[in-house]
Design a protein around this motif. Structure first.
Motif, mmCIF file in Angstrom:
data_model
loop_
_atom_site.group_PDB
_atom_site.id
_atom_site.type_symbol
_atom_site.label_atom_id
_atom_site.label_comp_id
_atom_site.label_asym_id
_atom_site.label_seq_id
_atom_site.Cartn_x
_atom_site.Cartn_y
_atom_site.Cartn_z
ATOM 1 N N ARG A 20 0.829 -1.182 -0.042
ATOM 2 C CA ARG A 20 0.016 0.029 0.153
ATOM 3 C C ARG A 20 0.913 1.316 -0.131
ATOM 4 O O ARG A 20 0.907 1.904 -1.047
ATOM 5 C CB ARG A 20 -0.937 -0.114 1.190
ATOM 6 N N ASP A 21 1.339 1.444 1.059
ATOM 7 C CA ASP A 21 1.943 2.772 1.581
ATOM 8 C C ASP A 21 3.583 3.033 0.445
ATOM 9 O O ASP A 21 4.233 2.020 0.504
ATOM 10 C CB ASP A 21 2.499 3.057 2.912
ATOM 11 N N GLY A 22 3.685 3.716 -0.200
ATOM 12 C CA GLY A 22 4.607 3.944 -1.336
ATOM 13 C C GLY A 22 4.678 3.297 -2.574
ATOM 14 O O GLY A 22 5.383 3.488 -3.447
ATOM 15 N N THR A 23 3.543 2.506 -2.655
ATOM 16 C CA THR A 23 3.280 1.827 -4.044
ATOM 17 C C THR A 23 1.835 2.279 -4.543
ATOM 18 O O THR A 23 1.771 2.846 -5.779
ATOM 19 C CB THR A 23 3.358 0.406 -3.482
ATOM 20 N N ILE A 24 0.653 2.337 -3.796
ATOM 21 C CA ILE A 24 -0.399 2.889 -4.313
ATOM 22 C C ILE A 24 -0.681 4.141 -3.999
ATOM 23 O O ILE A 24 -1.178 5.087 -4.751
ATOM 24 C CB ILE A 24 -1.742 2.092 -3.697
ATOM 25 N N ASN A 25 -0.160 4.574 -2.548
ATOM 26 C CA ASN A 25 -0.298 6.098 -2.326
ATOM 27 C C ASN A 25 0.933 6.526 -1.893
ATOM 28 O O ASN A 25 2.094 5.676 -1.466
ATOM 29 C CB ASN A 25 -1.226 6.210 -1.065
ATOM 30 N N GLU A 26 1.354 7.630 -1.803
ATOM 31 C CA GLU A 26 2.569 8.311 -1.168
ATOM 32 C C GLU A 26 2.830 8.098 0.177
ATOM 33 O O GLU A 26 2.015 7.815 1.065
ATOM 34 C CB GLU A 26 2.213 9.977 -1.440
ATOM 35 N N GLU A 27 4.209 7.840 0.358
ATOM 36 C CA GLU A 27 4.645 7.279 1.543
ATOM 37 C C GLU A 27 4.477 8.455 2.595
ATOM 38 O O GLU A 27 5.075 9.701 2.383
ATOM 39 C CB GLU A 27 6.144 6.960 1.491
ATOM 40 N N LYS A 28 3.861 8.152 3.466
ATOM 41 C CA LYS A 28 3.596 9.003 4.912
ATOM 42 C C LYS A 28 3.896 8.115 6.115
ATOM 43 O O LYS A 28 3.146 7.102 6.194
ATOM 44 C CB LYS A 28 2.470 9.913 4.707
ATOM 45 N N ASP A 29 4.831 8.342 6.973
ATOM 46 C CA ASP A 29 4.987 7.470 8.010
ATOM 47 C C ASP A 29 3.826 7.223 8.736
ATOM 48 O O ASP A 29 3.176 8.427 9.293
ATOM 49 C CB ASP A 29 6.078 8.151 8.912
ATOM 50 N N TYR A 30 3.385 6.100 9.143
ATOM 51 C CA TYR A 30 2.243 5.677 9.994
ATOM 52 C C TYR A 30 0.782 6.380 9.648
ATOM 53 O O TYR A 30 0.310 6.975 10.164
ATOM 54 C CB TYR A 30 2.653 5.890 11.509
ATOM 55 N N LEU A 31 0.418 6.332 8.127
ATOM 56 C CA LEU A 31 -0.482 6.905 7.436
ATOM 57 C C LEU A 31 -1.737 6.228 8.020
ATOM 58 O O LEU A 31 -1.907 4.918 8.058
ATOM 59 C CB LEU A 31 -0.364 7.201 6.031
ATOM 60 N N TYR A 32 -2.813 6.969 8.476
ATOM 61 C CA TYR A 32 -4.118 6.522 9.073
ATOM 62 C C TYR A 32 -5.076 7.431 8.714
ATOM 63 O O TYR A 32 -6.315 7.034 8.496
ATOM 64 C CB TYR A 32 -4.021 5.938 10.221
ATOM 65 N N ARG A 33 -4.782 8.787 8.606
ATOM 66 C CA ARG A 33 -5.778 9.647 8.516
ATOM 67 C C ARG A 33 -6.158 9.985 6.936
ATOM 68 O O ARG A 33 -5.248 10.083 6.077
ATOM 69 C CB ARG A 33 -5.338 11.015 9.079
ATOM 70 N N ILE A 34 -7.613 9.966 6.643
ATOM 71 C CA ILE A 34 -7.840 10.294 5.401
ATOM 72 C C ILE A 34 -7.516 11.421 4.546
ATOM 73 O O ILE A 34 -7.152 11.380 3.493
ATOM 74 C CB ILE A 34 -9.511 10.003 5.191
#
Length: 205
Positions: A20-34
């Motif tokens: 998911r993170d860094g592949t589908i969406n931009e990498e943001k550490d510990y992403l959980y907020r829409i």
């Protein structure tokens, strides 16, 4: 207990497993907020193209933020529901989401587990294959970290490393040797996978 695949190695559906993170969406550490979520350009269309070509598209994501107490599993599920709503706007969806909420050292309570589902182990891919009848040998793992490639290899999939997210950093450590190819991003990964499929079809005729 080991998982048993429900499909013959010569049959079954083909899938593209996506980090998911860094592949589908931009990498943001510990992403959980829409409000912090953003697709990598072209990723939704790449998912749609893979699905239109007959692949199941399944997300397999390590989410140690759950284990560390930074956010809850329900927070992750809300974000995944948001991803589905956004993809639905262009007429596509993810077929299934699998997440590992554990960490063997940093986890708290029940989440401090040396599990089989945390990539680079193949547990999430094996579970998805068992549930969805997937032929892993005909499937792909796409991600931006060594752990993604290790999980894909252990499951018997072919793997691609994307340069987005942590991809370039991982490439510098030699992680690219675990991948069949290194590509710029998810749209390029879809091009590679679909081009590979086309070459196989031409060879058969």
């Amino acid at each position: 207990m080991p998982l048993t695949l429900h499909s013959s190695p010569l049959t079954g559906k083909k899938a593209v497993f996506l980090d998911r993170d860094g592949t589908i969406n931009e990498e943001k550490d510990y992403l959980y907020r829409i409000e912090d979520f953003a697709f990598i350009p072209g990723a939704p269309e790449a998912i749609r193209r893979l699905k239109e070509a007959g692949y199941r598209v399944i997300v397999a994501t390590n989410q140690s933020g759950v284990a560390r107490g930074y956010f809850s599993r329900e927070d992750v599920e809300r974000l995944h529901a948001h991803i589905q709503r956004e993809l639905a706007k262009i007429g596509t969806t993810i077929d299934a989401f699998y997440l590992c909420p554990h960490h063997p050292e940093k986890g708290q309570g029940e989440f401090k587990v040396d599990c089989d589902c945390r990539k680079g182990r193949p547990g999430m891919l094996l579970q998805a294959a068992a549930v969805h009848g997937i032929n892993l040998a005909a499937s792909w793992m796409v991600g931006d970290k060594r752990a993604d490639l290790e999980a894909g290899r252990a499951a018997g999939c072919r793997s691609l490393l994307v340069r987005t997210g942590y991809g370039d950093k991982e490439l510098a450590t030699g992680a690219g040797t675990l991948a069949e190819a290194v590509v710029d991003d998810l749209p390029a990964a879809a091009d590679y996978i679909l081009g590979n499929r086309l070459r196989k079809e031409i060879k058969k005729t």
